[in-house]
Scaffold this motif. Structure first.
Motif, PDB file in Angstrom:
ATOM      1  N   MET A   1      10.237   2.104 -31.965  1.00 11.08           N
ATOM      2  CA  MET A   1      11.060   0.952 -31.589  1.00 11.08           C
ATOM      3  C   MET A   1      11.601   1.154 -30.169  1.00 11.08           C
ATOM      4  O   MET A   1      12.008   2.241 -29.807  1.00 11.08           O
ATOM      5  N   ASN A   2      11.568   0.120 -29.387  1.00 13.75           N
ATOM      6  CA  ASN A   2      12.127   0.215 -28.039  1.00 13.75           C
ATOM      7  C   ASN A   2      13.244  -0.815 -27.869  1.00 13.75           C
ATOM      8  O   ASN A   2      13.594  -1.520 -28.814  1.00 13.75           O
ATOM      9  N   VAL A   3      13.776  -0.876 -26.659  1.00  8.86           N
ATOM     10  CA  VAL A   3      14.934  -1.757 -26.452  1.00  8.86           C
ATOM     11  C   VAL A   3      14.607  -3.216 -26.761  1.00  8.86           C
ATOM     12  O   VAL A   3      15.452  -3.946 -27.281  1.00  8.86           O
ATOM     13  N   ARG A   6      14.316  -3.736 -30.496  1.00  3.37           N
ATOM     14  CA  ARG A   6      15.659  -3.602 -31.070  1.00  3.37           C
ATOM     15  C   ARG A   6      16.469  -4.876 -30.800  1.00  3.37           C
ATOM     16  O   ARG A   6      17.201  -5.361 -31.665  1.00  3.37           O
ATOM     17  N   ARG A   9      15.277  -7.535 -33.120  1.00  5.13           N
ATOM     18  CA  ARG A   9      15.801  -7.304 -34.468  1.00  5.13           C
ATOM     19  C   ARG A   9      17.286  -7.638 -34.564  1.00  5.13           C
ATOM     20  O   ARG A   9      17.754  -8.193 -35.556  1.00  5.13           O
ATOM     21  N   ASN A  10      17.996  -7.334 -33.489  1.00  4.66           N
ATOM     22  CA  ASN A  10      19.436  -7.630 -33.477  1.00  4.66           C
ATOM     23  C   ASN A  10      19.717  -9.123 -33.583  1.00  4.66           C
ATOM     24  O   ASN A  10      20.780  -9.520 -34.075  1.00  4.66           O
ATOM     25  N   ALA A 344      22.137   6.030 -23.255  1.00  5.96           N
ATOM     26  CA  ALA A 344      21.490   4.799 -22.777  1.00  5.96           C
ATOM     27  C   ALA A 344      22.095   4.374 -21.445  1.00  5.96           C
ATOM     28  O   ALA A 344      23.304   4.492 -21.251  1.00  5.96           O
ATOM     29  N   SER A 345      21.233   3.914 -20.542  1.00  2.97           N
ATOM     30  CA  SER A 345      21.730   3.418 -19.256  1.00  2.97           C
ATOM     31  C   SER A 345      22.175   1.962 -19.424  1.00  2.97           C
ATOM     32  O   SER A 345      21.809   1.298 -20.402  1.00  2.97           O
ATOM     33  N   LYS A 348      19.215  -0.399 -19.814  1.00  2.00           N
ATOM     34  CA  LYS A 348      18.588  -0.430 -21.146  1.00  2.00           C
ATOM     35  C   LYS A 348      19.415  -1.274 -22.119  1.00  2.00           C
ATOM     36  O   LYS A 348      18.863  -2.030 -22.921  1.00  2.00           O
TER      37      LYS A 348
ATOM     38  N   ILE B  78      24.461  10.018 -16.985  1.00  2.00           N
ATOM     39  CA  ILE B  78      23.745   9.432 -18.133  1.00  2.00           C
ATOM     40  C   ILE B  78      22.725  10.449 -18.643  1.00  2.00           C
ATOM     41  O   ILE B  78      22.613  10.707 -19.845  1.00  2.00           O
ATOM     42  N   ASN B  97      22.404  -1.751 -38.013  1.00  2.00           N
ATOM     43  CA  ASN B  97      21.150  -2.392 -38.445  1.00  2.00           C
ATOM     44  C   ASN B  97      19.924  -1.503 -38.243  1.00  2.00           C
ATOM     45  O   ASN B  97      18.794  -1.953 -38.384  1.00  2.00           O
ATOM     46  N   GLU B 109      14.588   8.468 -27.754  1.00  2.00           N
ATOM     47  CA  GLU B 109      13.959   7.356 -27.016  1.00  2.00           C
ATOM     48  C   GLU B 109      14.560   7.263 -25.612  1.00  2.00           C
ATOM     49  O   GLU B 109      13.834   7.107 -24.634  1.00  2.00           O
ATOM     50  N   PHE B 110      15.894   7.402 -25.540  1.00  2.00           N
ATOM     51  CA  PHE B 110      16.540   7.346 -24.223  1.00  2.00           C
ATOM     52  C   PHE B 110      16.115   8.528 -23.351  1.00  2.00           C
ATOM     53  O   PHE B 110      16.081   8.422 -22.133  1.00  2.00           O
TER      54      PHE B 110
END
Lengths: 465, 225
Positions: A1-3, A6, A9-10, A344-345, A348, B78, B97, B109-110
């Motif tokens: 899953m990537n941003v 996601r 899905r959100n 997370a930046s 992202k 970061i 979720n 992932e990050f």
């Protein structure tokens, strides 16, 4: 899953909210598309109406329309001045006349019928049929002298002769129509020969063909071509060089109508003003485009209304998604802080929320496109129908349309009746516009939300503990 | 090695300047389990924020592996948070979720790890903290508090951090589950050679860590056992 996934899905985390947002957005996008469709249809119609009117200005002697009215003929010198006006590409001149049985052996190809006989029946008088079948523009024998001895005579529609510098353009002042050369050839604009191109009905009636001769103004005229104008009136005409008609009819330098060709429809009004100024009170200078402008004014109103509605619908959609995203960001403030805290930046996180906004708007766009497909045409027709009364008023105020008149009224009534034929079509371009609108809404809508995301400091998550 | 030198963090509250962290200095070697105790408002969370690069000190330095994080740019911070730090929060702070497994693979992932590698490591970590295969695919709402905190610990370990910062990790758990979570953190400090700094109110837990610091009005002192 990537941003991105996601974010998608959100978008479905709160299904009731998602449904509500999508339906409202769908209506917004649908309304925007319906307005786009209406605007496109109306714009096409306006272009069509304007192009059908053409880039021409009509000039006739003051008080004269075809063979009706009076006034004094214009001169070739006056017309020559018109050709020098700015934005004028060319000027066609004509001199219209009627042949009589005393100076021509041509028989009219049009029957008198009940219209031709109506005055004889009403008054017990008639035109001096045996001698003169119509009236001349000037200097003709007065009809009153004929009525001194009332007798019942048979009226024969006259044969019209048109001296012209442009034989392939049939003047609207004497029947008009679309010139199609059926046989032979035409003459040049500056010709002085005793030649003629005759209407197909007239040729058949008088058994004339290319090479035949007939008599007009007691002079032998050679037929060099025949034409079809698509209407009976014009097919009963004789086209001859302007200079020849001026000479044979003893009307040296006289012109009864001129058509000015303008380089662009946008300059028609300017040229009309300049021509009026040049000719003064000697001529009536008119153009259909001015009347067409007033007849399409209701359509231009629809164009403006649809543009504002389009902007309004897109803005409403953007505001809906903007407020939704701000609400969501505020609601997930802590979650954003956590995501930032674990690495997370800002980019992202923003991308994730932008994906969510795009998901909302694309779903809204799908509903909107369906709405636009279904409602585009009815909304366009509704808008046009509401303006029809105004359009009808404008068109019925057009110019005269009687015998020998310019037919402006007919033309503009036809333009008015065309409003009801406006139909909006939804093509791929509209669907792509719909998706484009959705993306624009999503970008605008998530812009401010992104600003709030960037402002959330991950340390806040610790303070909330 | 985590080395904090003369760190100050002050906030303006109207015309008054409040020193939430006041000239704090300490060292925690690699693999050591340290605890910080203190009353509410004593500056514990602020200190933890500074150690985790969530906030910047007003003055002083915080060095991890010889690099001063107080002088790092935002982009480097970061990366530092992603690679070097793991967080465990009192209220777990899992993304609601996402499944337990998806929560654990999020920091990976990050950090740019490949999908396959993320999945394998995520499952391994969750198994390590005691979650079953079935529980790995559950969303946080379907897990107990203890299980959620285990997922949180697994997420903190995802990128093999040098330091794990735990803010009241047992605060929302019953004593038995709290003890299990504490033991898990303790074991990890040993097995993974990870420095763990935990903030707690629970003196019985603080007493079991390698070192204990006490924070009073922003001033840190080592609590002698």
């Amino acid at each position: 899953m990537n941003v991105v996934t996601r974010g998608i899905r959100n978008a479905f985390r709160n299904q009731i909210r998602t449904f509500s947002i999508v339906v409202i957005l769908g209506l917004s996008v649908g309304l925007a598309l319906a307005m786009l469709v209406a605007r496109q249809a109306v714009t096409d119609k306006i272009s069509s109406v304007k192009s059908s009117v053409g880039n021409t200005v009509s000039v006739s002697p003051a008080g004269a329309r075809g063979f009706e009215g009076g006034g004094t003929a214009l001169t070739t010198a006056q017309i020559a001045k018109l050709a020098t006006l700015a934005n004028v590409t060319s000027v066609d001149s004509t001199l219209s006349d009627r042949l009589t049985t005393s100076n021509s052996n041509l028989a009219s190809a049009v029957d008198a019928g009940s219209l031709g006989q109506r005055f004889a029946q009403n008054n017990g008088t008639s035109f001096s049929g045996g001698e003169f079948q119509g009236q001349r523009p000037s200097g003709a024998t007065s009809g009153t002298s004929d009525s001194e001895t009332p007798v019942m005579r048979t009226f024969t529609p006259p044969v019209t002769v048109v001296g012209t510098t442009s034989p392939t353009k049939l003047s609207s002042s004497v029947g008009g129509g679309s010139f199609t050369l059926k046989s032979g050839k035409t003459f040049s604009a500056t010709s002085t020969e005793n030649v003629a191109v005759i209407g197909s009905s007239l040729a058949t009636k008088n058994n004339l063909k290319v090479g035949s001769t007939f008599t007009a103004y007691n002079t032998s005229i050679t037929v060099i071509g025949t034409f079809d104008a698509g209407n009976s009136f014009s097919n009963n005409q004789v086209l001859m060089p302007l200079a020849t008609v001026q000479k044979l009819s003893d009307q040296a330098g006289a012109v009864t109508s001129a058509t000015i060709h303008v380089n662009s429809i946008d300059n028609v009004a300017t040229v009309t003003t300049a021509a009026t100024s040049s000719l003064g009170s000697a001529a009536d200078v008119t153009n259909d485009s001015a009347a067409a402008e007033s007849s399409v004014a209701p359509l231009e109103n629809i164009q403006t209304i649809s543009l504002y509605s389009l902007i309004g619908a897109v803005t409403a959609g953007a505001v809906i998604i903007l407020l939704t995203m701000i609400m969501i960001v505020r609601e997930r403030r802590r979650e954003i802080g956590v995501i930032k805290a674990i690495g997370a930046s800002n980019i992202k996180v923003m991308l994730q929320f932008a994906s969510e906004a795009v998901t909302f708007t694309i779903l809204g766009a799908v509903i909107g496109i369906i709405f636009g497909l279904v409602a585009g045409n009815p909304i366009t027709k509704l808008l046009v129908n509401n303006s029809t009364s105004a359009a009808t008023t404008a068109t019925t105020m057009g110019g005269p349309g009687g015998f020998g008149g310019r037919g402006g009224g007919r033309a503009l009534r036809s333009l008015g009746s065309n409003f009801s034929t406006i139909s909006a079509s939804v093509g791929w371009d509209i669907i792509l516009y719909g998706l484009g609108v959705a993306i624009i809404i999503a970008i605008i809508g998530s812009g401010l939300a992104s600003f709030f995301i960037a402002k959330i400091r991950p340390a806040e998550v610790m303070r909330a503990e | 090695m985590l080395e904090v030198k003369n760190v100050k963090r002050s906030f303006k509250s109207g015309d008054v300047t409040v020193n939430a962290v006041d000239d704090v200095s300490f060292k925690v070697p690699e693999g050591q389990f340290a605890s910080i105790i203190g009353k509410s408002g004593s500056g514990k969370s602020t200190l933890l924020s500074l150690l985790g690069a969530l906030d910047k000190p007003s003055s002083g330095s915080i060095e991890v592996d010889g690099k001063d994080i107080a002088k790092m740019h935002d982009h480097a911070l970061i990366s530092y948070r992603c690679q070097k730090i793991g967080f465990v929060f009192q209220s777990y702070n899992l993304v609601p979720n996402l499944t337990a497994l998806e929560n654990v693979i999020l920091p990976m992932e990050f950090a740019g790890l490949g999908k396959k590698e993320r999945l394998e490591r995520g499952k391994k970590l969750l198994a390590q903290v005691g979650l079953t295969e079935d529980q790995m695919d559950r969303k946080p709402g379907k897990l107990s508090g203890g299980q959620q905190q285990r997922v949180s610990i697994a997420r903190a370990l995802a990128n093999k951090p040098k330091v794990i910062l735990a803010d009241e990790p047992t605060g929302n758990l019953d004593s038995q589950t709290g003890k299990m979570v504490f033991d898990l953190l303790h074991d990890l400090a040993r097995s993974e050679n990870t420095t763990i700094i935990t903030v707690t109110h629970d003196l019985s837990i603080a007493g079991k860590t390698d070192r204990t610091f006490q924070l009073i009005d922003g001033k840190l002192t080592e609590y002698k056992k």
